[in-house]
Design a protein around this motif. Structure first.
Motif, mmCIF file in Angstrom:
data_model
loop_
_atom_site.group_PDB
_atom_site.id
_atom_site.type_symbol
_atom_site.label_atom_id
_atom_site.label_comp_id
_atom_site.label_asym_id
_atom_site.label_seq_id
_atom_site.Cartn_x
_atom_site.Cartn_y
_atom_site.Cartn_z
ATOM 1 N N GLY A 162 0.758 -1.234 0.000
ATOM 2 C CA GLY A 162 0.000 0.000 0.000
ATOM 3 C C GLY A 162 0.794 1.292 0.000
ATOM 4 N N ALA A 163 2.087 1.238 0.277
ATOM 5 C CA ALA A 163 2.874 2.472 0.349
ATOM 6 C C ALA A 163 4.156 2.300 -0.453
ATOM 7 C CB ALA A 163 3.194 2.808 1.804
ATOM 8 N N TRP A 164 4.576 3.364 -1.080
ATOM 9 C CA TRP A 164 5.747 3.275 -1.954
ATOM 10 C C TRP A 164 7.041 3.135 -1.162
ATOM 11 C CZ3 TRP A 164 9.743 6.733 -1.800
ATOM 12 C CH2 TRP A 164 9.520 7.920 -1.100
ATOM 13 N N LEU A 165 7.156 3.781 0.004
ATOM 14 C CA LEU A 165 8.426 3.754 0.742
ATOM 15 C C LEU A 165 8.777 2.357 1.274
ATOM 16 C CD1 LEU A 165 10.862 5.356 1.673
ATOM 17 C CD2 LEU A 165 9.598 5.936 3.742
ATOM 18 N N PRO A 166 7.877 1.653 1.965
ATOM 19 C CA PRO A 166 8.238 0.295 2.399
ATOM 20 C C PRO A 166 8.585 -0.626 1.231
ATOM 21 C CG PRO A 166 6.281 1.039 3.552
ATOM 22 C CD PRO A 166 6.577 2.059 2.509
ATOM 23 N N LYS A 167 7.886 -0.461 0.098
ATOM 24 C CA LYS A 167 8.189 -1.285 -1.079
ATOM 25 C C LYS A 167 9.601 -1.010 -1.574
ATOM 26 C CE LYS A 167 6.268 -2.623 -5.531
ATOM 27 N NZ LYS A 167 6.381 -4.036 -5.319
ATOM 28 N N LYS A 168 9.996 0.249 -1.623
ATOM 29 C CA LYS A 168 11.345 0.612 -2.066
ATOM 30 C C LYS A 168 12.407 0.130 -1.077
ATOM 31 C CE LYS A 168 10.160 2.851 -5.767
ATOM 32 N NZ LYS A 168 10.413 2.317 -7.082
ATOM 33 N N VAL A 169 12.111 0.215 0.225
ATOM 34 C CA VAL A 169 13.062 -0.242 1.252
ATOM 35 C C VAL A 169 13.337 -1.731 1.107
ATOM 36 C CG1 VAL A 169 13.284 -0.637 3.747
ATOM 37 C CG2 VAL A 169 12.567 1.589 2.905
ATOM 38 N N VAL A 170 12.336 -2.489 0.700
ATOM 39 C CA VAL A 170 12.496 -3.934 0.514
ATOM 40 C C VAL A 170 13.114 -4.243 -0.846
ATOM 41 C CG1 VAL A 170 11.218 -6.095 0.255
ATOM 42 C CG2 VAL A 170 10.659 -4.546 2.116
ATOM 43 N N ASP A 171 12.595 -3.636 -1.910
ATOM 44 C CA ASP A 171 12.961 -4.021 -3.275
ATOM 45 C C ASP A 171 14.335 -3.543 -3.728
ATOM 46 O OD1 ASP A 171 10.554 -5.284 -3.474
ATOM 47 O OD2 ASP A 171 9.636 -3.802 -4.803
ATOM 48 N N ILE A 172 14.704 -2.311 -3.425
ATOM 49 C CA ILE A 172 15.943 -1.750 -3.978
ATOM 50 C C ILE A 172 17.189 -2.509 -3.514
ATOM 51 C CG2 ILE A 172 17.436 0.292 -3.981
ATOM 52 C CD1 ILE A 172 14.895 1.972 -4.339
ATOM 53 N N PRO A 173 17.397 -2.773 -2.214
ATOM 54 C CA PRO A 173 18.583 -3.555 -1.832
ATOM 55 C C PRO A 173 18.578 -4.969 -2.407
ATOM 56 C CG PRO A 173 17.700 -2.418 0.075
ATOM 57 C CD PRO A 173 16.699 -2.266 -1.028
ATOM 58 N N ALA A 174 17.394 -5.574 -2.511
ATOM 59 C CA ALA A 174 17.310 -6.922 -3.087
ATOM 60 C C ALA A 174 17.722 -6.896 -4.552
ATOM 61 C CB ALA A 174 15.889 -7.467 -2.937
ATOM 62 N N PHE A 175 17.232 -5.914 -5.297
ATOM 63 C CA PHE A 175 17.592 -5.792 -6.710
ATOM 64 C C PHE A 175 19.076 -5.468 -6.877
ATOM 65 C CE2 PHE A 175 18.152 -3.230 -10.560
ATOM 66 C CZ PHE A 175 17.805 -4.181 -11.502
ATOM 67 N N ASP A 176 19.598 -4.565 -6.044
ATOM 68 C CA ASP A 176 21.018 -4.202 -6.138
ATOM 69 C C ASP A 176 21.942 -5.382 -5.858
ATOM 70 O OD1 ASP A 176 20.564 -1.618 -6.891
ATOM 71 O OD2 ASP A 176 20.865 -0.745 -4.901
ATOM 72 N N SER A 177 21.492 -6.318 -5.021
ATOM 73 C CA SER A 177 22.347 -7.457 -4.677
ATOM 74 C C SER A 177 22.528 -8.432 -5.842
ATOM 75 C CB SER A 177 21.791 -8.198 -3.462
ATOM 76 O OG SER A 177 20.587 -8.853 -3.782
ATOM 77 N N ILE A 178 21.600 -8.442 -6.815
ATOM 78 C CA ILE A 178 21.738 -9.365 -7.946
ATOM 79 C C ILE A 178 21.924 -8.649 -9.278
ATOM 80 C CG2 ILE A 178 20.341 -11.111 -6.793
ATOM 81 C CD1 ILE A 178 18.168 -10.427 -8.917
ATOM 82 N N ARG A 179 21.976 -7.326 -9.249
ATOM 83 C CA ARG A 179 22.027 -6.541 -10.495
ATOM 84 C C ARG A 179 23.232 -6.899 -11.351
ATOM 85 N NH1 ARG A 179 23.746 -0.732 -10.336
ATOM 86 N NH2 ARG A 179 23.856 -1.320 -8.161
ATOM 87 N N ALA A 180 24.402 -7.011 -10.762
ATOM 88 C CA ALA A 180 25.615 -7.299 -11.539
ATOM 89 C C ALA A 180 25.672 -8.759 -11.984
ATOM 90 C CB ALA A 180 26.855 -6.946 -10.721
ATOM 91 N N TRP A 181 24.911 -9.609 -11.345
ATOM 92 C CA TRP A 181 24.856 -11.054 -11.574
ATOM 93 C C TRP A 181 26.240 -11.653 -11.436
ATOM 94 C CZ3 TRP A 181 21.606 -14.055 -10.016
ATOM 95 C CH2 TRP A 181 21.359 -15.334 -10.525
ATOM 96 N N ARG A 182 26.710 -12.448 -12.388
ATOM 97 C CA ARG A 182 28.026 -13.084 -12.225
ATOM 98 C C ARG A 182 28.637 -13.378 -13.588
ATOM 99 N NH1 ARG A 182 24.947 -17.438 -9.375
ATOM 100 N NH2 ARG A 182 23.844 -18.524 -11.009
#
Length: 145
Positions: free
Chosen positions: A47-67
């Motif tokens: 329901g809120a953009w801030l909690p979604k960003k707090v969860v999603d952004i670090p998760a996405f950043d952790s796999i962005r570069a892949w391997r």
């Protein structure tokens, strides 16, 4: 005599307002951890953009570069084809997001064996032996042996 020494110390004490004494109203204030239920966490995430960003952004950043694989070209192509078939990157992102949201998650590797409680024997798995990957949250898992 001990009470007199307790009142004469190097601190702010006001007997009229009870500042610095055991009846001090400010001494009762503490910081506490707000505990949210699973339903409240889900509602905040959806329901809120801030909690979604707090969860999603670090998760996405952790796999962005892949391997990058260190092997011969045919081997790398075979590995990448298998990763694409199983959607490893998508499943890992889903695992990271659910782990951040719910406080824990795991990816279950399915080989087609009926007994999922037995340890995974990597030597028995051949080419195409991995059938599926399933993401489980801490709400679906139980700690044990």
């Amino acid at each position: 005599m001990a009470n007199i020494f307790a009142l004469v110390r190097d601190s702010l004490t006001n007997m009229v307002a009870s500042l610095g004494t055991s009846r001090d109203k400010a001494a009762a204030n503490v910081y506490s951890m707000p505990m949210l239920t699973d339903e409240e966490l889900l509602n905040a995430y959806r329901g809120a953009w801030l909690p979604k960003k707090v969860v999603d952004i670090p998760a996405f950043d952790s796999i962005r570069a892949w391997r990058d694989w260190q092997a011969k070209k045919p081997q790398i192509e075979a590995i990448e084809a298998e990763e694409k078939r199983l959607n490893v990157m998508g499943k890992l992102l889903e695992t990271r997001i659910k782990a951040r949201l719910w406080g824990g998650a795991a990816m279950v590797i399915g080989t087609g064996d009926q007994d999922l409680t037995a340890p995974l024997d990597v030597e028995r798995i051949g080419k195409g032996g991995l059938k599926y990957l399933t993401v489980m949250t801490r709400r679906h898992l139980t700690a044990g042996e």
